[in-house]
Design a protein around this motif. Structure first.
Motif, short mmCIF file in Angstrom:
data_model
loop_
_atom_site.label_atom_id
_atom_site.label_comp_id
_atom_site.label_asym_id
_atom_site.label_seq_id
_atom_site.Cartn_x
_atom_site.Cartn_y
_atom_site.Cartn_z
N VAL A 63 0.81 -1.22 0.00
CA VAL A 63 0.00 0.00 0.00
C VAL A 63 0.85 1.28 0.00
N LYS A 64 1.94 1.26 0.76
CA LYS A 64 2.75 2.46 0.88
C LYS A 64 3.38 2.82 -0.48
N ALA A 65 3.96 1.80 -1.09
CA ALA A 65 4.61 1.99 -2.39
C ALA A 65 3.60 2.44 -3.43
N LEU A 66 2.40 1.88 -3.35
CA LEU A 66 1.37 2.21 -4.34
C LEU A 66 1.02 3.69 -4.28
N PHE A 67 0.86 4.20 -3.06
CA PHE A 67 0.49 5.60 -2.92
C PHE A 67 1.65 6.52 -3.32
N GLU A 68 2.88 6.05 -3.08
CA GLU A 68 4.04 6.90 -3.39
C GLU A 68 4.35 6.90 -4.88
N ASP A 69 4.28 5.70 -5.47
CA ASP A 69 4.71 5.60 -6.86
C ASP A 69 3.86 4.60 -7.62
N PRO A 70 2.66 5.02 -8.06
CA PRO A 70 1.82 4.11 -8.83
C PRO A 70 2.43 3.86 -10.20
N HIS A 71 2.40 2.60 -10.64
CA HIS A 71 3.05 2.26 -11.89
C HIS A 71 2.09 2.21 -13.07
N HIS A 72 0.81 1.98 -12.81
CA HIS A 72 -0.14 1.93 -13.92
C HIS A 72 -0.86 3.29 -14.04
N PRO A 73 -1.04 3.77 -15.25
CA PRO A 73 -1.70 5.08 -15.41
C PRO A 73 -3.08 5.11 -14.76
N TYR A 74 -3.77 3.94 -14.72
CA TYR A 74 -5.10 3.91 -14.10
C TYR A 74 -5.00 4.16 -12.60
N THR A 75 -4.04 3.48 -11.97
CA THR A 75 -3.83 3.69 -10.54
C THR A 75 -3.50 5.15 -10.26
N ALA A 76 -2.62 5.66 -11.09
CA ALA A 76 -2.23 7.07 -10.92
C ALA A 76 -3.44 7.98 -11.03
N ALA A 77 -4.31 7.67 -11.99
CA ALA A 77 -5.50 8.50 -12.19
C ALA A 77 -6.46 8.36 -11.01
N LEU A 78 -6.59 7.14 -10.48
CA LEU A 78 -7.44 6.92 -9.31
C LEU A 78 -6.96 7.76 -8.13
N LEU A 79 -5.64 7.72 -7.93
CA LEU A 79 -5.07 8.45 -6.80
C LEU A 79 -5.24 9.95 -7.01
N ALA A 80 -5.06 10.38 -8.26
CA ALA A 80 -5.20 11.81 -8.54
C ALA A 80 -6.63 12.27 -8.32
N ALA A 81 -7.58 11.31 -8.39
CA ALA A 81 -8.99 11.67 -8.22
C ALA A 81 -9.39 11.78 -6.76
N LEU A 82 -8.50 11.45 -5.84
CA LEU A 82 -8.82 11.62 -4.43
C LEU A 82 -9.00 13.10 -4.11
N PRO A 83 -10.10 13.46 -3.48
CA PRO A 83 -10.36 14.87 -3.21
C PRO A 83 -9.22 15.55 -2.44
N GLU A 84 -8.61 14.82 -1.49
CA GLU A 84 -7.57 15.47 -0.68
C GLU A 84 -6.29 15.71 -1.48
N ARG A 85 -6.19 15.05 -2.64
CA ARG A 85 -5.01 15.26 -3.46
C ARG A 85 -5.26 16.29 -4.57
N ALA A 86 -6.49 16.78 -4.63
CA ALA A 86 -6.85 17.70 -5.70
C ALA A 86 -6.05 18.99 -5.58
N THR A 87 -5.56 19.48 -6.71
CA THR A 87 -4.78 20.70 -6.69
C THR A 87 -5.58 21.88 -7.22
N SER A 88 -6.57 21.59 -8.08
CA SER A 88 -7.36 22.69 -8.62
C SER A 88 -8.69 22.77 -7.87
N LYS A 89 -9.51 23.75 -8.26
CA LYS A 89 -10.80 23.92 -7.60
C LYS A 89 -11.74 22.77 -7.93
N GLU A 90 -11.67 22.32 -9.19
CA GLU A 90 -12.55 21.24 -9.61
C GLU A 90 -11.97 19.90 -9.21
N LEU A 91 -12.86 18.97 -8.83
CA LEU A 91 -12.38 17.64 -8.50
C LEU A 91 -11.92 16.95 -9.78
N PRO A 92 -10.72 16.37 -9.74
CA PRO A 92 -10.25 15.66 -10.92
C PRO A 92 -11.03 14.36 -11.09
#
Lengths: 333, 336
Positions: free
Chosen positions: A238-267
């Motif tokens: 789990v730790k490695a997954l959150f730090e360095d996702p290897h599949h673009p889908y995983t990366a996109a899932l993580l980027a969609a977490l509200p707490e990780r959002a950088t812009s005003k709109e939810l990714p």
């Protein structure tokens, strides 16, 4: 020896529009005392894979696998009768909808004691005592009184606690929790998760937690399997997954977490999981992937090495950069 | 539960009054009256006719006749038959056991075959067995009762000679009625062959009367089962590792029975209506045949009283079904 060892699991449903492959070549290993989380959107085949393991799929499903072993028993060759002796006893499951998962015609007590009497052969008195103990264990107040309650007299959280009590009745070696908190209030969600993790820690059983909530994964799991459209796209601690996702889908899932959002709109990830009729050629994720190339659209990707999380991708990510990707090669050179 | 029961009981009063009005009014819409039929083909003088009309009270306004009748009913007096001069209630109780015996046998056959057939069809849905069961049910449901009865009589009584054509028991036997149920009384009488005779008389009419309820129950059970089998709690039961027998026969069936019980209750009306035809075909001396005969004789008190009692029975059974429904379905039992 692993508790649960599944190799190349495939589940196909017969439908009016022809066969539909809900699970496609999934490998799963769960060790004793381990919490494995299976993550993915609706339709990614995570529940189906576990229902196949439990033998709970309807007759329209065909299950094939190279290997499907539980605690040294081969689930593939075993008779239905033998399998029933394991299911509900050593391998138990709880479901997404606690309110509809309990039989409305019977008291909670009857439903818990039924498992005890059937699998362990306890008599009336012993079953009752054990049921009270179980109810207490899952944190239900006034267990004696609650045992004679009917499901409709209880809240969702209470029902899920009863389902957990039922699943734990025979001290299973493996508990499969299929989105156990999805149907519950947020405050109750945390309680149920804490309860599950606590019970897992106390008993040392294996726990498979199916969820689509990355937050839940971060809080509970040790190892994570990411599924997409029936395929296993990544597998990491789990730790490695959150730090360095290897599949673009995983990366996109993580980027969609509200707490990780950088812009005003939810990714969000554009598009939806492909269904029966619109499965793309090549990589199944290519229509939604921001790195997709013509190569991805034509050729089915292989699994990457284990240090790359066995990512099912032509260009697995390393720290956000797709390795071997033509556009990024140019940038690098 | 008690207040639920009392409320349902209270609701029976307006229904009962409605039925009494309808049964009173409809029979008088038929051409002819009991006095004209008593006279027969010879006819009678106008004076005599009026005299008799006055004697029976049929010359009074309908409303007065109705209120007078209702007053009697409230005191438990349904009047007496114009033809036999015996009290309606007494005639009813003499004949009712025959109908009850027939109906009980029919509903037992219908439930004993209909429910398992429906369950089997649902579990094996889409299979040849399912289609065979449902096809047979459809045929049974659509068949005219009298025609089906005659077919059976031709085959089993006519061609094969296995069963008698009519009546409740062979004329060779006589014993005083104790319970009114021929099957039981024949056993109590201790006469050799009496029970056999009673049973052979009962078989065909029971099958004929059971046919439609059986088909309805089988179809209802199948659809209720199909719905229940896909419920989450059935999956939970399977996840416990219980054998199919227990999952289907206990966890699923218990839930599926809730709508089926209502259906069974509603079949009581169908049974009593069917009894009229069946009893007529088989000359079964029950209330169905009694009612038909009274209509032909324009025996007003018998028809009114008989309809009222039959309606009362149907209402009571429906009430009973509602109570039973509560017992099977905990969600209703605990409401309020």
């Amino acid at each position: 020896m692993s508790l649960l060892d599944i190799r190349n699991l495939t589940v196909e449903f017969r439908t009016a529009q022809g066969p539909f492959r809900a699970v496609d070549g999934v490998d799963l290993v769960v060790d004793q005392g381990e919490i494995l989380s299976i993550v993915g959107e609706s339709g990614s085949g995570k529940s189906v894979a576990m229902l196949a393991t439990m033998g709970l799929l309807p007759w329209t499903a065909t299950v094939t696998a190279d290997r499907m072993a539980f605690d040294g028993h081969d689930l593939l060759t075993m008779s239905r009768r033998e399998r029933r002796r394991i299911v509900g006893r050593d391998m138990a499951m709880i479901f997404q909808e606690p309110m509809t998962s309990l039989n409305p015609c019977f008291t909670v007590g009857f439903q818990i004691k039924e498992t005890l009497r059937y699998h362990l052969g306890l008599d009336r008195k012993a079953a009752h005592e054990r049921a009270v103990e179980l109810m207490r264990q899952v944190g239900i107040p006034e267990p004696e009184r609650r045992l004679s309650a009917f499901p409709h007299q209880m809240s969702g959280g209470m029902s899920q606690r009863c389902m957990i009590a039922m699943a734990l009745a025979c001290k299973p070696k493996l508990l499969i929790a299929d989105e156990p908190t999805t149907a519950l209030d947020v405050t109750i969600q945390a309680q149920i998760l804490d309860l599950l993790v606590g019970l897992q820690r106390d008993s040392g059983m294996g726990l498979v937690l199916i969820t689509h909530d990355m937050g839940v994964v971060a809080e509970t799991a040790e190892r994570v399997v990411v599924q997409y459209a029936g395929q296993q796209v990544e597998q990491q601690d789990v730790k490695a997954l959150f730090e360095d996702p290897h599949h673009p889908y995983t990366a996109a899932l993580l980027a969609a977490l509200p707490e990780r959002a950088t812009s005003k709109e939810l990714p969000s990830i554009p598009g939806v999981v492909p269904g029966q009729g619109d499965r793309p050629t090549g990589c199944l994720f290519n229509p939604r992937c921001r790195f997709a190339t013509d190569h991805c659209r034509k050729v089915v990707p292989p699994h990457a090495s284990s240090e790359m999380g066995r990512a099912l991708c032509h260009y697995p990510l390393r720290h956000g950069v797709p390795t071997g990707h033509p556009a990024h090669m140019e940038a690098a050179s | 539960m008690l207040s639920f029961f009392l409320r349902r009981l209270l609701l029976l009063i307006p229904t009962f009054i409605g039925v009494s009005i309808v049964s009173f009014a409809f029979i008088r819409l038929l051409p002819g009256d009991p006095i004209m039929l008593m006279a027969g083909e010879r006819g009678m003088s106008a004076e005599r006719y009026l005299e008799l009309q006055h004697q029976f009270g049929y010359d009074r306004p309908l409303v007065v006749q109705y209120l007078d009748y209702l007053w009697g009913v409230l005191q438990g007096d349904l009047g007496q038959s114009i033809v036999t001069k015996r009290p309606v209630l007494q005639e009813f109780f003499t004949l009712f056991p025959a109908t009850l015996e027939l109906s009980l046998c029919a509903i037992t056959i219908a439930v004993a075959i209909g429910v398992p057939a429906g369950v089997l069809a649902a579990v094996k849905r889409g299979s040849f067995l399912d289609q065979a069961i449902m096809g047979t049910a459809l045929v049974g449901y659509s068949m005219p009762i009298f025609w089906w009865g005659l077919l059976l009589i031709i085959l089993f009584s006519g061609v094969l000679g296995w069963t008698p054509v009519s009546g409740r028991i062979s004329l060779m036997f006589f014993f005083p009625p104790v319970t009114g149920f021929m099957l039981i009384d024949s056993l109590l009488s201790g006469q050799a062959g009496a029970f056999r005779s009673a049973l052979s008389h009962l078989v065909l009419p029971s099958i004929v009367l059971a046919t439609i309820p059986l088909a309805v129950i089988a179809r209802q059970t199948r659809s209720a089962m199909l719905e229940v089998l896909s419920e989450d709690y059935v999956r939970t039961a399977r996840a416990k590792g219980l054998p199919s027998r227990r999952v289907v026969g206990l966890h699923a069936l218990r839930n599926a029975l809730i709508p089926v019980i209502t259906t069974i209750g509603l079949q009581v009306g169908v049974l009593l209506a069917g009894a009229i035809l069946t009893e007529t075909i088989f000359s079964w001396p029950g209330i169905g045949k009694w009612m038909v005969d009274s209509v032909f004789r324009r025996d007003y008190p018998v028809i009114q009283g008989g309809l009222l009692i039959i309606a009362g029975i149907i209402m009571l059974v429906n009430l009973l079904v509602d109570v039973l429904y509560g017992l099977v379905n905990p969600r209703i039992r605990h409401a309020r």
